[in-house]
Design a protein around this motif. Structure first.
Motif, short mmCIF file in Angstrom:
data_model
loop_
_atom_site.label_atom_id
_atom_site.label_comp_id
_atom_site.label_asym_id
_atom_site.label_seq_id
_atom_site.Cartn_x
_atom_site.Cartn_y
_atom_site.Cartn_z
N ALA A 1 2.48 8.43 27.42
CA ALA A 1 1.41 9.31 27.91
C ALA A 1 0.61 9.88 26.75
CB ALA A 1 2.01 10.44 28.76
N ARG A 2 1.32 10.22 25.66
CA ARG A 2 0.63 10.75 24.47
C ARG A 2 -0.30 9.70 23.86
NH1 ARG A 2 4.63 14.45 20.69
NH2 ARG A 2 4.62 16.31 22.02
N LEU A 24 10.37 11.32 17.43
CA LEU A 24 9.92 10.05 16.86
C LEU A 24 9.00 10.29 15.67
CD1 LEU A 24 9.75 6.96 16.98
CD2 LEU A 24 7.84 7.19 18.59
N GLY A 25 8.21 11.36 15.71
CA GLY A 25 7.28 11.64 14.62
C GLY A 25 7.98 11.84 13.29
N ILE A 68 7.73 -2.95 14.52
CA ILE A 68 8.31 -3.34 15.81
C ILE A 68 9.16 -2.21 16.39
CG2 ILE A 68 9.96 -4.90 16.92
CD1 ILE A 68 8.98 -7.07 14.97
N VAL A 69 9.98 -1.59 15.52
CA VAL A 69 10.84 -0.49 15.96
C VAL A 69 10.00 0.68 16.45
CG1 VAL A 69 12.44 1.30 15.15
CG2 VAL A 69 12.82 -1.08 14.53
N PHE A 70 8.95 1.02 15.69
CA PHE A 70 8.08 2.14 16.07
C PHE A 70 7.41 1.87 17.42
CE2 PHE A 70 3.81 3.98 16.24
CZ PHE A 70 4.12 5.33 16.14
N VAL A 71 6.84 0.69 17.59
CA VAL A 71 6.15 0.34 18.84
C VAL A 71 7.13 0.35 20.01
CG1 VAL A 71 4.93 -1.48 20.08
CG2 VAL A 71 4.35 -0.99 17.69
N PHE A 72 8.33 -0.18 19.79
CA PHE A 72 9.33 -0.23 20.85
C PHE A 72 9.68 1.17 21.36
CE2 PHE A 72 13.86 0.10 22.01
CZ PHE A 72 13.88 -0.73 23.13
N PHE A 73 9.98 2.08 20.45
CA PHE A 73 10.36 3.42 20.87
C PHE A 73 9.17 4.24 21.36
CE2 PHE A 73 14.12 2.50 18.19
CZ PHE A 73 15.11 2.85 19.10
N ALA A 74 7.97 3.89 20.88
CA ALA A 74 6.78 4.60 21.32
C ALA A 74 6.45 4.31 22.79
CB ALA A 74 5.59 4.24 20.44
N ILE A 75 6.64 3.05 23.21
CA ILE A 75 6.28 2.68 24.58
C ILE A 75 7.47 2.76 25.54
CG2 ILE A 75 4.44 1.20 23.76
CD1 ILE A 75 6.22 -1.21 24.29
#
Length: 372
Positions: free
Chosen positions: A213-214, A166-167, A199-206
């Motif tokens: 956990a990170r 993701l980074g 929105i895309v970043f937050v969705f895949f992050a959570i």
């Protein structure tokens, strides 16, 4: 003779500072890695020797890119994207991709590991700069002038997420976004795309437990200092131990098995411990110098393609450094993004140096424009 004339127009200050910084990076890779290298490979110089070879190769590529007219890359932009997609697909094919630390991000070539996402970073910048430089007249038309490259970007983004990374996917997303921002795109379109990106970043992050956990560890690393917050807590210890002048090159204690990824993602923590705030200030000063130089080169570029490409290269390097330093300082979640020019990693160093070579070439033609 032509190359000698070009060499006279090269931004010598940028070239020299970058080369010195690469040397500094090789030294710090050795300092940060020799304990782990000795324990793992019975060779204290294992990572150092590999990084030194990659540094030499990267310098050769830098000079090669510096003398190739930057407009040539635009002509091959579709091929670069095609190669990017093919290699990103090969990474996730069983038996071809190499898995490390629960991620499949590499392809083994002759004993060396190649990370396709590094090539993707440069390829997407070239593609975006080339497309939007040719679509200035249509940029107000969202469907015709804005959307096409975004479809390609979304596909590449998805392939990188499968690895999972993701980074790097986010870095490419925002770097390409900066190119689009500096076109004549309408403000409402910028707002729409920026909102979608967040929105895309937050969705895949959570969505993923390990990513969540990170994020939790980043917010309060001491809540689980022996678990998810372990790396960040030890980074804090390194930074605190360094003080103003540091413990001296080679004097880090945290690299002796306490700080994971001390020669890659968290090499800045070792730099802070061994060189103190003075060393940290020097590193930050380098990135600020690079940012100023990049923006000036973009402003003086001979054409729109050169301007957008210089902007993309500059912001991508600075964003990558910002994300890495933010993670080391506990200001951002840990993403696995390395520190440009310094962290261990051949693919990253070579592609970054090629990017600098292209930036230098854009500056050569920009000076020609000023003189004429």
């Amino acid at each position: 003779m032509k190359r000698l004339k070009k060499l006279k127009k090269v931004d010598i200050a940028l070239l020299v500072v970058v080369l010195l910084f690469v040397v500094f990076g090789v030294v710090m890779v050795y300092s940060a890695s020799y304990p782990n290298a000795y324990i793992t490979f019975n060779d204290a110089g294992h990572y150092f020797h590999k990084q030194l070879i990659w540094a030499i190769i990267s310098v050769i590529f830098l000079f090669g890119a510096m003398f190739i007219p930057y407009r040539v890359y635009g002509k091959f932009a579709p091929l670069f994207v095609l190669f990017t997609i093919i290699t990103l697909v090969l990474v996730i094919v069983p038996g071809i991709g190499v898995t490390r630390n629960f991620s499949t991000r590499w392809i083994s070539i002759g004993g060396f590991l190649f990370q396709p996402v590094e090539f993707a970073k440069m390829a997407m910048l070239i593609y975006f700069a080339y497309f939007y430089s040719r679509k200035e007249a249509y940029i107000a038309n969202f469907k015709k002038g804005v959307i096409p490259p975004l479809i390609v970007l979304a596909f590449v983004f998805g392939l990188i997420l499968v690895q999972p990374d993701l980074g790097s996917a986010t870095l490419i997303l925002f770097s390409c976004g900066m190119i689009l921002f500096f076109t004549k795109i309408r403000l409402r379109h910028i707002f729409l795309l920026a909102s979608m990106a967040v929105i895309v970043f937050v969705f895949f992050a959570i969505k993923s437990p390990y990513r969540l956990a990170r994020i939790t560890a980043f917010l309060d690393p001491f809540a689980d200092a022996q678990g998810s917050g372990y790396q960040l807590v030890n980074s804090y210890i390194s930074i605190h131990t360094g003080g103003l002048f540091g413990t001296g090159i080679g004097g880090s204690v945290q690299k002796l098995g306490y700080l994971p990824e001390s020669h890659t993602d968290f090499i800045m923590a070792v730099i802070s411990e061994e060189t103190g705030l003075i060393g940290v200030a020097a590193v930050l000063g380098f990135y600020f110098f690079l940012f100023v130089k990049g923006i000036r080169i973009a402003a003086r570029a001979q054409d729109e393609f050169g301007r957008l490409l210089a902007i993309g290269i500059t912001f991508q390097i600075i964003l990558q450094a910002f994300i890495n330093l933010g993670a080391v300082l506990g200001m951002l979640p840990i993403t696995g993004i390395t520190l440009p020019f310094i962290s261990y990693g051949g693919s990253s160093l070579v592609i970054t140096m090629i990017a600098i070579g292209i930036l230098l070439n854009i500056s050569i033609y920009g000076r020609k424009k000023q003189e004429s």
